[in-house]
Design an enzyme around this catalytic site. Structure first.
Site: not given
Ligand SMILES: Cc1cc2nc3c(=O)[nH]c(=O)nc-3n(C[C@H](O)[C@H](O)[C@H](O)COP(=O)(O)OP(=O)(O)OC[C@H]3O[C@@H](n4cnc5c(N)ncnc54)[C@H](O)[C@@H]3O)c2cc1C
Ligand code: SF4
Ligand code: SF4
Lengths: 622, 159
Positions: B43
């Protein structure tokens, strides 16, 4: 292959996936469950896992109630209009009334929040967003979670939830494998809080080849929250409500701060404003209730995000692309220029890499925008996820079954992307939801609801066999061919992912068909997904890393199936700009002002679809 | 690529392997140094780049749209609490940025909830979370309820 079995027994609260939702859950659980055993099982390393791994430059959900900036109910109205009426207002209100306390904690923990030098208040990017230096956002919340949890298991890919063999429809923990050692991990738990995140890579991405990891939502957002919950038989809601993002082209750099803080705007290739031109026709599709530019102008009521996408898509289709973001003026101010760049560096570094490599300096050149491939998630500007109970003091009976954020499976709770109907929670709201779920989970245990859970060896052994099947399959059939990946007995996870993305793209409204689908296409899609499921039984994994990809694919496939079922069920185009039902192009409030709810029968695989009432929260005299 | 590892700098310490959220930094068995095993699942999140003590990891933009000849380098310093970026354009232009990563020294500011006094019965029965209502910092100290906000749920629309 001999895989060691490691059992962690006597867990009270098991947090599956520690992103923003999961870290919030682990943190708060310790306060309500001082005596309880709290364990985290996370696929990556919680210091840098989930959608926030690289950081964020804004917290998108902050009320500022202490300064009289917004009240929770204002946020509910905002999310309601942005999602064309379809939200769980009880859950939103509940999140919004607690979210400020979460953000204030973050500041106490050292997260640098920018201040307005004149007012001393947090610097706003827009009405709901505040600006932060958020490079270390994830390590900071991870530290909080680590301080609360008894044990953190990193690099565990959770594949299935364990179910109580004594009582139907009650959770009993989870199983998975260690991505590094290959060990089989069994977590026996009284409650599970699922925070395993949303879904990227279900639809074909615009990027290809080496670049296909450049999706807007992280490529490791593997739909596990949905796969785990759907497979266990939890009811899901609004899964048709996938999201398409308007972002800087190719890099998917964020546009929020650009529009809101830097005051940039968009234009077509002729340098014209194009958005308003599409409004009259669009209003006929969605009705004046959802698109009334005049009223929006007067009341600052926002134009729903999907409708703005619709304008970009339509303008490009009319041959007047590309759409440009006009940055040249704003970037003449060195301070604003810095904000513009740091926005990427704190959130989407790939965009900075792209501009550096293509010599695009937004000070001298207006960069291109595009619309992304669709994603499925429950915390950004969209609300897919599990059908959960709300809080007792807010929720009507249809939305309430005793424990806040508990799914329709007893003892199974959700947070963040896992919870349906709560768009615009974002990072701070997801953390807050984790906290709410944790308090409720502790109460559930204290109320004696988790007594007498039985997990049979049969269930544990059955899952173990299932998990490692792709490794076995590879071993058995690898030598049927000389070399390479083309084998008549199996496909590998990458090949499977390509197939899933192609079929979802073509039949369920991805980019190559301009987000368009219809009943016929969706039915073909379902048929192909069912056949694909047979092939997933023949998935082959060469090593533990591929085994991880195999299970991510299975979770994605299950989520994709649910998305397709939902899209078929809702016979209208509720969110033009996210997707279109070509056979039902209009919003149909008479029949579809409802939340959609699905349940997949774990035994038969059959889906049952229903409509659930949509309650609105209104101030007296509104 | 998008991340790649300079052969002469990497000492195989494994920090990048430990941190990559995508599980794609692995140690090559022959050279005992790290490399990205699955560039199409990268990513460009820079987690590994920031974690590498040798500055051995770099990023080359995605081949499907990024021409060669650029670089975006980063240095994250926990002791100083800063992160520094250096962006080099293809045409040689350079931009530098520095921002804070935290306002407090690591490991000091977050309390252990096991050590704070536990919740009262009343708190358990209320809608409050840890630290509330204080942490919401409302003057009247109360949590919003439907009643306090003068709201009521309009009947569900059900067709
Ligand atoms: C590019 C981008 C910009 C964003 N901008 C903003 C912003 O400016 N402000 C804001 O407030 N929010 C922003 N967000 C949104 C925010 O990041 C999400 O709303 C938030 O992270 C969601 O939380 P979550 O815990 O549901 O998911 P996540 O934070 O994605 O956590 C999911 C977790 O589950 C784990 N996992 C997945 N599958 C498994 C499995 N099978 N077994 C065990 N563990 C697993 C993953 O490794 C991860 O740690 C943005 C997101 C992105 C991608
Ligand atoms: S930690 Fe490094 S190799 Fe892994 S997704 Fe991020 S940039 Fe790519
Ligand atoms: S962190 Fe750096 S030095 Fe250590 S293995 Fe990775 S690339 Fe090599």
């Amino acid at each position: 292959m001999a895989h060691k079995t490691i059992v962690e027994d006597g867990i009270d609260v098991l947090v599956v996936g520690a992103g923003l939702g999961g870290t919030g859950a682990a943190w708060e659980a310790r306060f309500w469950g001082k005596d309880k055993k709290i364990v985290i099982a996370e696929k990556a390393n919680i210091d840098r896992s989930g959608a926030v791994a690289q950081g964020l430059y804004a917290i998108n959900c902050y009320m500022g109630t202490r300064w009289g900036e917004n009240k929770p109910e204002d946020h509910v109205r905002y999310a309601r209009i942005d999602l064309m009426g379809m939200v769980r207002e009880d859950l939103l209100f509940d999140m919004a009334r607690h979210v400020d306390s979460t953000v204030h904690q973050f500041e106490e923990w050292g997260l640098p929040i920018m201040k307005d030098p004149k007012t001393g208040r947090y610097l706003r990017e827009g009405r709901w967003q505040i600006m932060i230096h958020g490079e270390s956002y994830k390590p900071i919340v991870a530290e909080a979670a680590k301080k609360s949890a008894d044990k953190v298991f990193n690099r565990i890919c959770v594949t299935h939830l364990l179910m109580d063999d004594g009582k139907k429809n009650r959770v009993a923990g989870a199983v998975g494998f260690n991505v590094r050692t290959g060990d089989y991990h069994v977590f026996k738990a009284k409650t599970v809080i699922c925070g395993a995140g949303g879904a990227s890579n279900i639809f074909k991405p615009r990027s290809v080849g080496e670049g296909s990891g450049r999706t807007w939502y992280a490529p490791w957002s593997s739909a596990s929250a949905y796969g785990l919950m759907i497979d266990a038989g939890a009811k899901m809601t609004q899964m048709e409500n996938r999201i398409v993002l308007a972002r800087f082209k190719d890099g998917y750099g964020p546009v929020g701060a650009y529009f809101l803080h830097l005051k940039t705007y968009t234009q077509n290739c002729l340098g014209e404003e194009y958005e308003s031109k599409w409004f009259p026709a669009l209003q006929q599709m969605v009705g004046k209730e959802y698109l009334d530019p005049e009223a929006s102008h007067l009341t600052h009521r926002p134009i729903p995000t999907c409708l703005r996408n619709h304008c970009i898509i339509s303008e490009v289709n009319a041959g007047r692309g590309p759409i440009h973001m006009v940055t040249m003026r704003a970037f003449q101010d060195p301070h604003l220029e810095e904000v513009g760049w740091e926005n990427f560096l704190g959130m989407t570094i790939g965009q900075a890499v792209l501009w550096a490599s293509t010599d695009v300096d937004p000070k001298n050149e207006n960069p291109e925008l595009t619309t992304s491939e669709p994603y499925v998630m429950g915390s950004h500007a969209t609300g897919s996820g599990a059908w959960c109970s709300g809080p007792e003091d807010v929720s009507p009976p249809e939305y309430f079954w005793g424990y806040n954020r508990m799914t329709t499976i007893e003892g199974l709770f959700g947070a963040g992307d896992a919870v349906g109907g709560t768009p615009h929670a974002f990072s701070s709201g997801s953390f807050t939801e984790g906290r709410l779920a944790a308090k409720a989970a502790c109460k559930y245990i204290d109320d004696g609801k988790a007594e007498g859970i039985v997990v049979s060896d049969g269930q544990i052994n059955r899952r173990k066999k299932e998990i490692y099947k792709p490794l076995e399959h590879y071993k058995t059939y690898r030598n049927a061919i000389v070399a390479g990946d083309v084998n008549p007995h199996y496909i590998n996870p990458k090949q499977g992912l390509d197939r899933l993305q192609k079929l979802m793209d073509e039949y369920c409204g991805g980019v190559t068909v301009n987000y368009m689908t219809n009943e016929k296409l969706l039915n073909i899609g379902l048929k192909k997904l069912a056949i694909m499921e047979e092939d997933l039984e023949k998935l082959a994994a060469e090593d533990n890393h591929e085994l991880l990809r195999a299970w991510e694919l299975k979770h994605r496939h299950r989520a994709a199936e649910c998305v397709t079922q939902h899209t078929l069920f809702r016979k209208e185009t509720r969110w033009p700009g996210y997707y279109y039902r070509g056979d039902a192009m209009k919003v149909d409030d008479a029949n579809w002002h409802v939340l959609t709810v699905s349940r997949r029968d774990p035994e038969s695989g059959e889906y049952t679809m229903e409509k659930a009432p949509c309650y609105h929260l209104v101030a007296e005299g509104e | 690529m998008p991340t790649f590892v300079y052969m002469t700098r990497c000492d195989g310490c494994g920090h990048c392997v430990d941190i990559c959220p995508s599980d794609i930094m692995h140690i090559d068995k022959t050279y005992r140094r790290a490399y990205n095993i699955e560039p199409s699942m990268c990513w460009e999140c820079y987690s590994c780049v920031k974690a590498c003590p040798q500055h051995a990891i770099d990023v080359r933009g995605y081949a499907d749209f990024a021409p060669l000849g650029h670089s975006v380098r980063v240095h994250r310093d926990e002791e100083k609490g800063t992160i520094a970026w250096r962006i080099k354009f293809r045409n040689g232009t350079e931009k530098n940025f520095l921002s804070p990563i935290t306002t407090k020294p690591w490991g000091t500011a977050i309390p252990k909830l096991a050590d704070v006094p536990g919740p009262s019965r009343e708190m358990r029965d209320s809608q409050l979370l840890y630290g509330e209502p204080k942490d919401i910092r409302l003057d009247d100290g109360g949590l919003h309820t439907l009643q306090s906000a003068g709201l009521k749920l309009k009947k569900g629309v059900y067709y």
